[in-house]
Enzyme design. Structure first.
Site, PDB file in Angstrom:
ATOM      1  NE  ARG A   1     100.762  21.325  20.483  1.00 24.62           N
ATOM      2  CZ  ARG A   1     100.577  22.598  20.784  1.00 24.62           C
ATOM      3  NH1 ARG A   1     101.573  23.417  20.740  1.00 24.62           N
ATOM      4  NH2 ARG A   1      99.393  23.050  21.162  1.00 24.62           N
ATOM      5  CB  THR A   2      97.513  16.470  16.496  1.00 27.94           C
ATOM      6  OG1 THR A   2      97.903  16.498  17.873  1.00 27.94           O
ATOM      7  CG2 THR A   2      97.324  15.039  16.067  1.00 27.94           C
TER       8      THR A   2
ATOM      9  CE  LYS B   1      74.461  21.458   3.566  1.00 29.79           C
ATOM     10  NZ  LYS B   1      74.664  21.149   2.136  1.00 29.79           N
TER      11      LYS B   1
ATOM     12  NE  ARG C   1      92.843  15.994  18.154  1.00 29.43           N
ATOM     13  CZ  ARG C   1      93.787  16.709  18.757  1.00 29.43           C
ATOM     14  NH1 ARG C   1      93.583  17.984  19.014  1.00 29.43           N
ATOM     15  NH2 ARG C   1      94.930  16.166  19.106  1.00 29.43           N
TER      16      ARG C   1
ATOM     17  CG  HIS D   1      96.473  12.199  21.272  1.00 31.42           C
ATOM     18  ND1 HIS D   1      96.848  11.997  19.948  1.00 31.42           N
ATOM     19  CD2 HIS D   1      96.611  13.534  21.488  1.00 31.42           C
ATOM     20  CE1 HIS D   1      97.185  13.160  19.416  1.00 31.42           C
ATOM     21  NE2 HIS D   1      97.045  14.106  20.320  1.00 31.42           N
TER      22      HIS D   1
HETATM   23  C1  NCD Z   1      96.512  17.306  23.439  1.00 27.37           C
HETATM   24  C2  NCD Z   1      95.182  16.854  22.901  1.00 27.37           C
HETATM   25  O1  NCD Z   1      94.540  17.513  22.089  1.00 27.37           O
HETATM   26  O2  NCD Z   1      94.811  15.765  23.297  1.00 27.37           O
HETATM   27  N1  NCD Z   1      97.232  18.106  22.600  1.00 27.37           N
HETATM   28  C3  NCD Z   1      97.892  17.564  21.549  1.00 27.37           C
HETATM   29  O3  NCD Z   1      97.356  16.793  20.776  1.00 27.37           O
HETATM   30  N2  NCD Z   1      99.184  17.892  21.416  1.00 27.37           N
HETATM   31  C4  NCD Z   1      96.449  17.735  24.832  1.00 27.37           C
HETATM   32  C5  NCD Z   1      95.586  18.894  25.205  1.00 27.37           C
HETATM   33  O4  NCD Z   1      94.734  19.376  24.479  1.00 27.37           O
HETATM   34  O5  NCD Z   1      95.757  19.324  26.343  1.00 27.37           O
END
Ligand code: NCD
Length: 316
Positions: free
Chosen positions: A64-65, A92, A114, A142
């Site tokens: 999703r993100t 590397k 991320r 997040h």
């Molecule tokens: C979450 C995450 O990756 O922090 N998912 C997301 O970004 N929608 C929550 C999760 O992984 O459970």
């Protein structure tokens, strides 16, 4: 034409909600509301980021993100490049600092990162000149997930204060829970972390905590179910059947909450563990609506941060 709340948002980075003010959060949500009709396919988006370059630097899995940041940037006219950590020179042993400095030197407007290490987005922001937006770091923050959760609830209820929210499950390993706690608390809402001791005994935030989901349910306006983060446990020191008995959101349990209480989940769902299909796909579930809100929030976050970057570039 979408109105950007650049008078209330003047930062070029979005790294977390702990240090973000209530007024800045509202600036993002109000701007996201402007973009919302562009996220349902009903209206073309304004090409506010035409000619801009955004790097999606994901060093952890995401559906999703990553997709939502990509759609957000591209609908606004930017080119969004996908950095694949697994086939990059990080393999590397190149440092993250060298990696991002080199890509920034190629001409970049924003990095969406991320990363499995806490604080990585903050460090990257120190290394580069462009905007940096966190897409999640370790079990820390997040911010855009919490902002999209806030947008979804605010749009559906028209309310934003005096709500009781239960964040249920693996709160200790949840950056989603932390960012939601920071965000909702700034508006006079009550946030309760709910889960067995194994998920709550080592929290590094001040928050109301309970093991008794059934007892808190009648007070809940919003129930946010969180995934059991199997990958963050070396070995699971609890019994999954006990967990399901005490914490799974079933229609019977949901009936104990306030009438019309909203059910959220950031995804990915472990169907049959934290909730059952009838609830996940039922009328009180905002799960797919959250995904739609996510694009609007990321359009807002990207355009506001890049507007602040432009202001800095012009003044420098
Ligand atoms: C979450 C995450 O990756 O922090 N998912 C997301 O970004 N929608 C929550 C999760 O992984 O459970």
């Amino acid at each position: 034409m979408a109105k950007l709340a650049t008078d209330r948002w003047t930062r070029k980075h979005l790294l977390g909600l702990e240090d973000t003010t209530a007024d800045e959060i509202l600036a993002v949500l109000d701007t996201a509301n402007e973009f919302f009709p562009c996220c349902t396919g009903r209206r073309p988006a304004p090409r506010l980021l035409e000619g801009r370059t955004i790097l999606n630097l994901f060093c952890e899995d995401s559906t999703r993100t990553r997709t939502s940041f990509t759609f957000a940037g591209e609908r606004l006219g930017a080119r969004v490049y996908q950095f694949h950590a697994a086939t990059s020179s990080l393999k590397k042993n190149e440092s993250l600092a060298d990696t991002v400095r080199n890509i920034d030197a190629m001409g970049l407007d924003a990095i969406v990162i991320r990363h499995p290490q806490r604080g990585a987005p903050q460090r990257v922001a120190e290394y580069v000149g462009c905007s940096v937006l966190s897409a999640g770091d370790d079990a820390y923050e997040h911010p855009t997930q919490a902002l999209l959760d806030m947008l979804a609830v605010r749009r559906k209820t028209g309310r934003f204060e005096g709500l009781t929210l239960a964040l249920v499950g693996d709160v200790q390993h949840s950056r989603v829970a932390r960012s939601n706690l920071f965000g909702w608390s700034k508006f006079g809402n009550r946030v309760v972390f709910v889960g067995p001791q194994v998920f709550t005994h080592d929290l590094d935030v001040e928050v109301e905590v309970t093991e008794d989901f059934d007892a808190v349910l009648p007070e809940c306006d919003v129930i946010m179910m969180l995934r059991v983060q199997f990958e963050r446990h070396e070995h699971l020191a609890f019994d999954i059947d006990d967990y399901i008995r005490d914490y799974q959101l079933t229609p019977a349990r949901l009936a104990k909450a306030k009438p019309g209480a909203l059910v959220l989940h950031p995804g990915p769902i472990n169907r049959g563990i934290e909730l059952v299909n009838e609830v996940a796909d039922g009328p009180q579930s905002l799960i797919l609506y959250q995904a739609t809100c996510g694009v609007a929030v990321r359009m807002a976050a990207l355009s506001l941060c890049i507007a602040a970057l432009d202001a800095e570039r012009q003044s420098g």
